[in-house]
Design an enzyme around this catalytic site. Structure first.
Site, PDB file in Angstrom:
ATOM      1  N   ARG A   1      41.610  30.483  74.474  1.00  0.00           N
ATOM      2  CA  ARG A   1      41.436  29.052  74.176  1.00  0.00           C
ATOM      3  C   ARG A   1      42.791  28.450  73.824  1.00  0.00           C
ATOM      4  O   ARG A   1      43.355  28.770  72.784  1.00  0.00           O
ATOM      5  CB  ARG A   1      40.445  28.909  73.010  1.00  0.00           C
ATOM      6  CG  ARG A   1      40.114  27.477  72.650  1.00  0.00           C
ATOM      7  CD  ARG A   1      39.181  27.418  71.441  1.00  0.00           C
ATOM      8  NE  ARG A   1      38.809  26.056  71.120  1.00  0.00           N
ATOM      9  CZ  ARG A   1      39.568  25.207  70.426  1.00  0.00           C
ATOM     10  NH1 ARG A   1      40.745  25.589  69.953  1.00  0.00           N
ATOM     11  NH2 ARG A   1      39.157  23.987  70.192  1.00  0.00           N
TER      12      ARG A   1
ATOM     13  N   LYS B   1      48.725  27.534  66.352  1.00  0.00           N
ATOM     14  CA  LYS B   1      48.259  27.622  64.958  1.00  0.00           C
ATOM     15  C   LYS B   1      49.406  27.912  63.994  1.00  0.00           C
ATOM     16  O   LYS B   1      50.470  28.385  64.369  1.00  0.00           O
ATOM     17  CB  LYS B   1      47.105  28.630  64.855  1.00  0.00           C
ATOM     18  CG  LYS B   1      45.816  27.998  65.398  1.00  0.00           C
ATOM     19  CD  LYS B   1      44.579  28.846  65.272  1.00  0.00           C
ATOM     20  CE  LYS B   1      43.381  28.060  65.832  1.00  0.00           C
ATOM     21  NZ  LYS B   1      42.156  28.874  65.958  1.00  0.00           N
TER      22      LYS B   1
END
Ligand code: HH2
Length: 272
Positions: A245, A211
């Site tokens: 994840r 991210k």
């Protein structure tokens, strides 16, 4: 602490996901990728047909179904738990009919509250993630007085709703939604104080993989964020997260195995 952790490998069947958009839009490529992630150590595969990156355009139901159905069929026998990453009940239902036992809702039951009853009806697990607005708008100047307590209150409220709809608490997973309506400091505070989310009493899912805040801190492009991904996942393990994840399963699985053994001070780590 840090025991029984599981890696959730990401299978994005989309043209526009932020880090691997287009790579697995062909179902054969997505299925092969899923098999590879399981071989690398993923206990769960999270399959999604709609990108949720900031600014992503919504996808209609027929398109999302067309993307994910062949992939669920092709991954039915991997041995991994299958998760459907969607906010649409019809998509979740189609995935459940093809073996999904986890419904991963990034809207936190805001878009379609009936996802909770659907999960209950089929005995599925339900991941409730915090987010604000939708992917088009969520990064427009998000504001919280105290991001951790506000995310915690949201997740407690959604947990109570899911339980009222018939999902047992032990089947509910909570996720603070790193990057969904959060500034870099919001993300860092949620990770720093993740134990406060874990204290709600459900298993906690964490999704930091590749991210943008990792790229901002380290000065790295999206394909060079594995170091930051590992650091944040290891710290989340130490604070009590259960499900991780990630796109890069093998290196994260190794890092978590070593971190869990270190936290336990023994190997294999005690699994009670
Ligand atoms: N992050 C993304 C998508 N789904 N689900 C949960 N539970 N937690 C997350 O942090 C999370 C999620 C975004 O990542 P990705 O799937 O790689 O990208 P895109 O949404 O662009 O497909």
């Amino acid at each position: 602490m840090g025991l029984m952790h599981r890696v959730m490998g990401i299978v994005n069947v989309t043209p526009d996901s932020f880090s691997d958009g287009g790579a697995f839009l062909d179902p054969r490529a997505a299925i092969a990728h899923g098999y590879r992630l399981v071989a690398e150590g993923a206990a769960i595969l999270d399959i999604g047909g709609e990108s949720t990156r900031p600014g992503a355009a919504p996808v209609d139901e027929a398109t999302e179904l067309r993307r994910i159905v062949p992939v669920f069929e092709g991954l039915a026998d991997t041995g991994a738990q299958l998760s459907i990453d969607t906010v649409k009940p019809a998509v979740a239902r189609a995935a459940i009919e093809r073996g999904a036992t986890l419904v991963n809702d990034v809207s936190g039951l805001r878009r379609a509250p009936e996802l909770a009853a659907l999960a209950a009806e089929h005995g599925c697990e339900l991941c409730v993630m915090h987010s604000i607005g939708d992917p088009l708008t969520m990064q427009r100047d998000p504001h919280y007085d105290d991001v951790v307590s506000e995310v915690k209150a949201f997740l407690e409220d959604r947990l109570a709703f899911a339980v009222a709809e018939g999902v047992p608490q032990e089947r509910v997973l909570l996720d603070p939604g790193i990057g969904f309506g959060k500034t870099i400091d919001h993300n860092l505070q949620l990770l720093q104080r993740l134990d406060e989310i874990v204290a709600i009493g459900c298993r906690v899912v964490i999704g930091t993989s590749r991210k943008s805040f990792l790229g901002t801190i380290a000065g790295r492009d999206v394909d060079q964020r594995l170091g930051g991904t590992i650091a944040t996942n290891v710290m989340a393990l130490e604070r009590g997260s259960s499900v991780f994840r990630v796109h890069d399963v093998a290196p994260v699985a190794d890092a978590l195995a070593v971190a869990a053994a270190t936290l336990a001070g023994r190997w294999p780590p005690t699994t009670t």
